[in-house]
Design a protein around this motif. Structure first.
Motif, PDB file in Angstrom:
ATOM      1  N   GLU A 181      -4.556  -6.492  -6.341  1.00  0.00           N
ATOM      2  CA  GLU A 181      -4.463  -7.905  -5.941  1.00  0.00           C
ATOM      3  C   GLU A 181      -5.223  -8.842  -6.890  1.00  0.00           C
ATOM      4  O   GLU A 181      -4.763  -9.960  -7.167  1.00  0.00           O
ATOM      5  CB  GLU A 181      -5.017  -8.117  -4.525  1.00  0.00           C
TER       6      GLU A 181
ATOM      7  N   TYR B 142     -14.379  -8.202   0.171  1.00  0.00           N
ATOM      8  CA  TYR B 142     -12.921  -8.092   0.245  1.00  0.00           C
ATOM      9  C   TYR B 142     -12.580  -7.912   1.710  1.00  0.00           C
ATOM     10  O   TYR B 142     -12.963  -6.921   2.322  1.00  0.00           O
ATOM     11  CB  TYR B 142     -12.516  -6.906  -0.600  1.00  0.00           C
TER      12      TYR B 142
ATOM     13  N   LYS C 101       0.813  -1.231   0.000  1.00  0.00           N
ATOM     14  CA  LYS C 101       0.000   0.000   0.000  1.00  0.00           C
ATOM     15  C   LYS C 101       0.839   1.271   0.000  1.00  0.00           C
ATOM     16  O   LYS C 101       0.406   2.298  -0.504  1.00  0.00           O
ATOM     17  CB  LYS C 101      -0.904   0.017   1.227  1.00  0.00           C
TER      18      LYS C 101
ATOM     19  N   GLY D 262      -9.965  -6.154  -4.825  1.00  0.00           N
ATOM     20  CA  GLY D 262      -8.814  -5.295  -4.581  1.00  0.00           C
ATOM     21  C   GLY D 262      -8.025  -5.101  -5.861  1.00  0.00           C
ATOM     22  O   GLY D 262      -7.879  -6.032  -6.658  1.00  0.00           O
ATOM     23  N   ASP D 263      -7.531  -3.905  -6.027  1.00  0.00           N
ATOM     24  CA  ASP D 263      -6.779  -3.526  -7.210  1.00  0.00           C
ATOM     25  C   ASP D 263      -5.427  -3.008  -6.725  1.00  0.00           C
ATOM     26  O   ASP D 263      -5.404  -1.992  -6.027  1.00  0.00           O
ATOM     27  CB  ASP D 263      -7.583  -2.438  -7.937  1.00  0.00           C
TER      28      ASP D 263
ATOM     29  N   ARG E 145     -15.688  -4.684  -3.311  1.00  0.00           N
ATOM     30  CA  ARG E 145     -15.252  -4.966  -4.692  1.00  0.00           C
ATOM     31  C   ARG E 145     -13.901  -5.664  -4.614  1.00  0.00           C
ATOM     32  O   ARG E 145     -13.332  -5.792  -3.541  1.00  0.00           O
ATOM     33  CB  ARG E 145     -15.163  -3.641  -5.456  1.00  0.00           C
TER      34      ARG E 145
ATOM     35  N   GLY F  80      -3.379   3.522  -3.564  1.00  0.00           N
ATOM     36  CA  GLY F  80      -4.371   2.484  -3.862  1.00  0.00           C
ATOM     37  C   GLY F  80      -3.733   1.097  -3.894  1.00  0.00           C
ATOM     38  O   GLY F  80      -4.427   0.089  -3.897  1.00  0.00           O
ATOM     39  N   GLY F  81      -2.406   1.022  -3.940  1.00  0.00           N
ATOM     40  CA  GLY F  81      -1.702  -0.269  -4.033  1.00  0.00           C
ATOM     41  C   GLY F  81      -0.666  -0.201  -5.134  1.00  0.00           C
ATOM     42  O   GLY F  81      -0.969   0.197  -6.248  1.00  0.00           O
TER      43      GLY F  81
END
Ligand code: AMP
Ligand code: GLY
Length: 420
Positions: A282, A259, A204, A279-280, A277, A216-217
């Motif tokens: 992942e 999630y 993250k 994970g973005d 929703r 956001g990752g």
């Protein structure tokens, strides 16, 4: 099956790729989509958060299944509107999506269902925030109550910065600091039944060594060799089943993906957050490993028939994704830089590129159009091989100002190699 994917990021590109491979999918549409998705699906303009607009598009296309990628349309009630029109939709109604839309709602559900999570206080005034910060002590964890795209959370040892973030956000959740490795587990839910996908780990923080601001990752990998074997089952029993049971009792059955963002602490698994929703980024690596056709699984979740769907099967090996970010991300991303080397990054069976924030430039070029621009995915027999493939592909992409973390899955790969 005619399928419509709502969204325009790397998550939706990964979903589209998996759907395009599925022989059950006879026609694939995306709205609004992006340049990468355009190679797999027919794109349509849409205001993704407008329930009438999405419903009209789905009806016009005769969609058998609508998959909603991001959280904002879910919180805005797009899934409710589709179901009202009798259109199968993967994604929870607005009432159930509150599990992501409000941190205090999520905490309330967890308390009611006895789900392990950080102790927390909801605060509105500066005095309440100061009292909560003093009660927990450093490191301080201050979370914007509403949707903030993964950027509303401040973890700091600086008490003045913690108070300031609380003041800037207005309504916040202040909570106990959880210490331990994090992981994401996605459970497909059909209102009653739920099945887990492969756990993945996200990075993250913006900078190497988990430094810098939350994003956001910046990258992800799967599988997680360091996880206890029975972990997914344990999370289903102690987190997912109680959560969906509680939502059903409240009259908001959960259909879509739950999630669970988790922390493996010294005193066991605890929930860091829920999202409504995938994970973005992942899901990019999870879908890479999915051997079962995707449409049937998501249709099962959308239509209450998940229990009858075959359990997901997984391809052996590993996947790593590295996010290529724009100059200035996450604070002030710069758009409009030309991206080159995309073809060089594609090696069949080893690496490929998903578009996260791109647009068409002049004379057929592709330009950056968001903070997270590309997700480069590498695969291999193990994490070491998948990392090498991902970083080889990332190095072949050229974009002014573009940058990425160099340590995605580094530790897990080294530990796994040392153990084998
Ligand atoms: P969230 O949006 O709630 O997932 O928070 C974003 C990130 O902040 C998480 O992935 C963690 O790295 C960190 N974080 C959130 N809550 C906590 C907590 N209670 N203790 C430690 N870190 C946290
Ligand atoms: N990668 C974290 C998230 O999707 O929220």
């Amino acid at each position: 099956m005619r399928v419509l994917v709502i969204g325009s990021g790397g998550r939706e590109h990964a979903l589209s790729l998996a759907l395009a491979r599925d022989p059950e999918v006879t026609s694939l549409h995306a709205a609004p989509g992006n340049v990468g998705i355009a190679r797999l699906a027919e794109l349509h303009p849409v205001t993704a958060t407008d329930p009438d607009d999405v419903t009209a598009l789905a009806a016009r296309l005769g969609a058998d299944l609508v998959i909603i990628g991001p959280e904002a349309p879910l919180v805005a009630g797009v899934a409710d509107a589709l179901r009202e029109k009798g259109i199968a939709c993967f994604g929870p109604d607005a009432g159930a999506a509150m599990i992501e839309g409000s941190k205090s709602f999520a905490k309330d559900v967890m308390a009611a269902a006895g789900i392990p999570t950080a102790a927390a206080h909801s605060c509105v005034t500066a005095d309440q925030a100061a009292a909560a910060l003093a009660a927990f002590g450093p490191p301080y964890v201050v979370k914007d109550d509403g949707l903030a795209g993964g950027k509303g959370v401040l973890v700091t040892t600086d008490a003045a910065a913690a108070r300031q973030h609380a003041e800037d956000c207005g309504k916040v959740v202040i909570e106990e600091f959880l210490d331990g490795p994090e992981l994401s587990l996605f459970a497909l839910c059909d209102g009653a039944a739920a099945i887990p996908l492969l756990p993945a780990q996200d990075f993250k923080r913006a900078r190497d060594g988990d430094r810098g601001p939350n994003t956001g990752g910046m990258g992800a990998y799967t599988p997680l060799p360091w996880l206890p074997d029975d972990l997914a089952g344990q999370v289903m029993d102690t987190v997912v089943e109680p959560a969906i049971g509680e939502l059903r009792r409240r009259g908001t059955p959960y259909r879509g993906v739950l999630y669970a963002g988790l922390c493996l602490t010294a005193s066991g698994i605890k929930v860091v957050e829920f999202n409504a929703r995938f994970g973005d980024p992942e899901i990019q690596v999870v879908l890479d490993r999915l051997a079962t056709p995707l449409a049937g699984l998501l249709y099962g979740a959308a239509t209450g028939s998940l229990a009858a769907a075959p359990p997901p099967r997984w391809t052996p090996g590993a996947a790593v994704t590295v996010v290529i970010a724009a100059e200035g991300y996450p604070e002030k991303p710069v758009s409009g830089d030309v991206i080159e080397g995309l073809d060089d990054a594609e090696r069949p069976g080893a690496s490929y590129v998903l578009h996260a924030g791109t647009a068409s430039g002049e004379t057929g070029s592709v330009v950056s159009a968001g903070g997270r621009v590309l997700d480069v995915v590498g695969t291999g027999p193990d994490l070491t091989g998948a990392r090498a493939a991902a970083y080889r592909a990332a190095a072949s992409i050229r974009m002014r100002g573009g940058w990425y973390r160099k340590d995605i899955a580094e530790r897990a790969a080294a530990d796994a190699a040392a153990d084998s």
